[in-house]
Design an enzyme around this catalytic site. Structure first.
Site, PDB file in Angstrom:
ATOM      1  N   ASN A   1       0.871  -1.178   0.000  1.00  0.00           N
ATOM      2  CA  ASN A   1       0.000   0.000   0.000  1.00  0.00           C
ATOM      3  C   ASN A   1       0.906   1.225   0.000  1.00  0.00           C
ATOM      4  OD1 ASN A   1      -1.915   1.963   0.386  1.00  0.00           O
ATOM      5  ND2 ASN A   1      -2.712   1.146   2.313  1.00  0.00           N
TER       6      ASN A   1
ATOM      7  N   HIS B   1     -18.070   0.630   8.505  1.00  0.00           N
ATOM      8  CA  HIS B   1     -16.602   0.667   8.586  1.00  0.00           C
ATOM      9  C   HIS B   1     -16.259   1.991   9.262  1.00  0.00           C
ATOM     10  CE1 HIS B   1     -12.397   0.107   6.902  1.00  0.00           C
ATOM     11  NE2 HIS B   1     -12.407   1.379   7.256  1.00  0.00           N
TER      12      HIS B   1
ATOM     13  N   ARG C   1     -12.222  14.591   8.546  1.00  0.00           N
ATOM     14  CA  ARG C   1     -13.068  15.017   7.421  1.00  0.00           C
ATOM     15  C   ARG C   1     -14.458  15.379   7.937  1.00  0.00           C
ATOM     16  NH1 ARG C   1     -11.522   9.771   4.633  1.00  0.00           N
ATOM     17  NH2 ARG C   1      -9.548  10.216   3.605  1.00  0.00           N
TER      18      ARG C   1
ATOM     19  N   GLU D   1      -8.217  -6.104   5.031  1.00  0.00           N
ATOM     20  CA  GLU D   1      -8.071  -5.713   3.621  1.00  0.00           C
ATOM     21  C   GLU D   1      -6.892  -6.434   2.979  1.00  0.00           C
ATOM     22  OE1 GLU D   1      -9.095  -1.222   3.231  1.00  0.00           O
ATOM     23  OE2 GLU D   1      -8.653  -1.586   5.321  1.00  0.00           O
TER      24      GLU D   1
ATOM     25  N   GLU E   1     -14.545  -1.957  15.672  1.00  0.00           N
ATOM     26  CA  GLU E   1     -14.102  -3.190  16.324  1.00  0.00           C
ATOM     27  C   GLU E   1     -13.855  -3.010  17.819  1.00  0.00           C
ATOM     28  OE1 GLU E   1     -10.636  -4.544  14.109  1.00  0.00           O
ATOM     29  OE2 GLU E   1     -11.732  -4.218  12.249  1.00  0.00           O
ATOM     30  N   ASN E   2     -13.463  -1.788  18.209  1.00  0.00           N
ATOM     31  CA  ASN E   2     -12.974  -1.597  19.578  1.00  0.00           C
ATOM     32  C   ASN E   2     -13.882  -0.798  20.499  1.00  0.00           C
ATOM     33  OD1 ASN E   2     -10.240  -2.822  19.415  1.00  0.00           O
ATOM     34  ND2 ASN E   2     -10.036  -1.327  17.765  1.00  0.00           N
TER      35      ASN E   2
ATOM     36  N   GLY F   1     -10.985   7.132   8.789  1.00  0.00           N
ATOM     37  CA  GLY F   1     -11.934   7.379   7.696  1.00  0.00           C
ATOM     38  C   GLY F   1     -13.093   6.409   7.904  1.00  0.00           C
TER      39      GLY F   1
ATOM     40  N   HIS G   1     -13.104   2.289   0.592  1.00  0.00           N
ATOM     41  CA  HIS G   1     -13.031   1.186   1.574  1.00  0.00           C
ATOM     42  C   HIS G   1     -13.668  -0.081   0.993  1.00  0.00           C
ATOM     43  CE1 HIS G   1     -13.247   4.412   4.963  1.00  0.00           C
ATOM     44  NE2 HIS G   1     -11.973   4.075   4.773  1.00  0.00           N
TER      45      HIS G   1
ATOM     46  N   LYS H   1       3.614   0.698   2.803  1.00  0.00           N
ATOM     47  CA  LYS H   1       3.253  -0.288   3.820  1.00  0.00           C
ATOM     48  C   LYS H   1       3.268  -1.650   3.139  1.00  0.00           C
ATOM     49  CE  LYS H   1      -0.556  -0.373   7.093  1.00  0.00           C
ATOM     50  NZ  LYS H   1      -1.887   0.163   7.305  1.00  0.00           N
TER      51      LYS H   1
ATOM     52  N   ARG I   1      -2.695  -2.054  -3.255  1.00  0.00           N
ATOM     53  CA  ARG I   1      -3.931  -1.322  -2.993  1.00  0.00           C
ATOM     54  C   ARG I   1      -3.910  -0.053  -3.847  1.00  0.00           C
ATOM     55  NH1 ARG I   1      -6.171   0.948   2.780  1.00  0.00           N
ATOM     56  NH2 ARG I   1      -8.137   1.692   1.932  1.00  0.00           N
TER      57      ARG I   1
END
Ligand code: AMP
Length: 412
Positions: A7, A207, A240, A392, A343-344, A211, A179, A14, A90
């Site tokens: 990515n 999601h 954003r 991903e 998720e958290n 972002g 996404h 990455k 990506r």
């Protein structure tokens, strides 16, 4: 086969090396500050971690360093780059040209270039990453996986803007969504997890990360999503602003304020306003303190009124999207939370679902204390509410493996 997932950003690269035999992560890392003073590589392989600080002038040098550390006797996991079967990249924007991942060839690279105006910050960097890997891994197949591809099943009534149609026809101004790799992974994985088929199911994916985007997925296909021509549309995010009246842009351009709240004294450009809307707005802009949802929670719990407002705006926005997507699909069977916040942040999930009993969604407070794959709805909830951590990288690696071994992508 071992697949390298890359990515590339404008000054970063990455990577993750995945052994597709068992889909195991072998190593991962991040090259930061490419072409900037203080460039470095952070790498980990299982428990082993290392950091290299050295001059990394461009993406090719970054890709070379990545390959060097992957073959390092102490921190590496391969003996030769020949072990890397293919590289999956990506790519942010595939426009309407790409409805699925593709093997990179000259035509694909030109199509990615054609999308530069649609993804001016990311697409050039993504292409730089592809070209760097092509140079340092000659002959290794490269695959492009687009953030926009999954959303290309949206019908025109969902993706068109109400501006004159010629802007879509001549300049491709329409909603694309982002996404997509995450929405695709999560929409497949939740069905696998629940042991059901996506056919006949109405799923809303939330999601929620730095972002954020929601999608409405019916029969496994995206019907609508909250991001648009760019990732600025939709929910309030970390920095954003999300959707707002477009006239706000004109008003602020004509009446800009400095960071300290005093007038600039002269109009600024639309680009300047959009930079502010992308980088200084959202949770950061409302709280005035942080773009990170953990900080917002801590501040809000301590009574900070701006952080309370930022959190309320985020939750309210998610609820409105869930309601509208349920209406658009004629109901909802499954709501899924994913990404950093989804998720958290159990408290946020509970607050989003609170009050949605009228549409059959009810959370179980005990089950909601999870950070991993789980059903978090109550026994008597008609809507199944789940947490599914996104992945991903695995989706990119699967597409890459499929394309180089069978020539087509599985619908997984
Ligand atoms: P992402 O962009 O998916 O990495 O998500 C980043 C967002 O997730 C930030 O707003 C974080 O506050 C939030 N986040 C990440 N980890 C946690 C955590 N352990 N608890 C609460 N929020 C988290």
């Amino acid at each position: 086969m071992k697949i390298l997932v890359v990515n590339a950003g404008s000054s970063s690269l990455k990577y993750q090396l995945i052994d597709m035999d068992g889909e195991k992560e072998m190593a991962k890392g991040l090259v930061e500050r490419i072409g900037i003073e203080g460039s470095r590589l952070k790498h980990s392989a299982g428990e082993k971690k290392t950091e290299i600080v050295q001059e990394i002038p461009d993406h090719e040098a970054a890709a070379q360093l990545m390959l060097k550390i992957l073959q390092d006797p102490e921190f590496g996991v391969i003996r030769s780059t020949d072990e890397i079967g293919a590289v999956g990249h990506r790519v942010l924007h595939g426009g309407s040209a790409f409805t699925a991942s593709v093997i990179v060839n000259d035509a694909a690279k030109q199509a990615i270039r054609d999308c530069f105006p649609l993804g001016p910050l990311h697409n050039p960097a993504n292409l730089m990453g592809i070209e760097a890997c092509e140079k340092v891994m000659k002959g290794t197949p490269q695959v492009a996986v687009f953030d926009t591809a999954f959303h290309q099943t949206m019908p025109p009534k969902a993706y068109m803007y109400g501006v004159p149609k010629m802007y879509e026809e001549k300049l491709h101004v329409r909603r694309y969504g982002f996404h997509g790799t995450s929405h695709r992974y999560v929409s497949r994985r939740v069905c696998e997890f629940l042991g059901i088929s996506p056919e006949g199911k109405k799923i809303i994916i939330c999601h929620l990360g730095n972002g954020s985007s929601l999608s409405a997925v019916k029969d496994g296909k995206c019907q609508d999503t909250s991001m648009g021509l760019t990732p600025l549309e939709g929910l309030l995010m970390g920095t954003r602003c999300g959707s707002c009246d477009p006239a706000v842009v004109q008003f602020i351009a004509n009446n800009p304020l400095k960071d300290d709240g005093t007038p600039v004294g002269h109009p600024v450009s639309v680009d300047d306003v959009l930079t502010m809307m992308n980088k200084k707005s959202g949770l950061l802009g409302i709280s005035g303190k942080s773009s990170d949802c953990r900080d917002i929670d801590n501040l809000a719990d301590a009574g900070d009124p701006d952080a309370i407002l930022a959190r309320e705006m985020l939750i309210y926005g998610i609820k409105k999207y869930i309601g509208s997507y349920a209406a658009a699909m004629g109901g909802v069977d499954i709501i899924v939370f994913t990404a950093g916040i989804g998720e958290n942040n159990a408290d946020l999930r509970a607050k989003v679902i609170e009050g949605l009993e009228f549409m059959g969604a009810k959370i179980d407070a005990e089950k909601n204390r999870t950070r991993s794959e789980a059903v978090i709805s109550a026994e008597d909830s008609k809507v199944t509410v789940c947490v599914i951590p996104t992945n991903e990288e695995i989706m990119i690696a699967r597409d890459t493996l499929d394309l180089v071994t069978t020539g087509k992508v599985r619908d997984n």
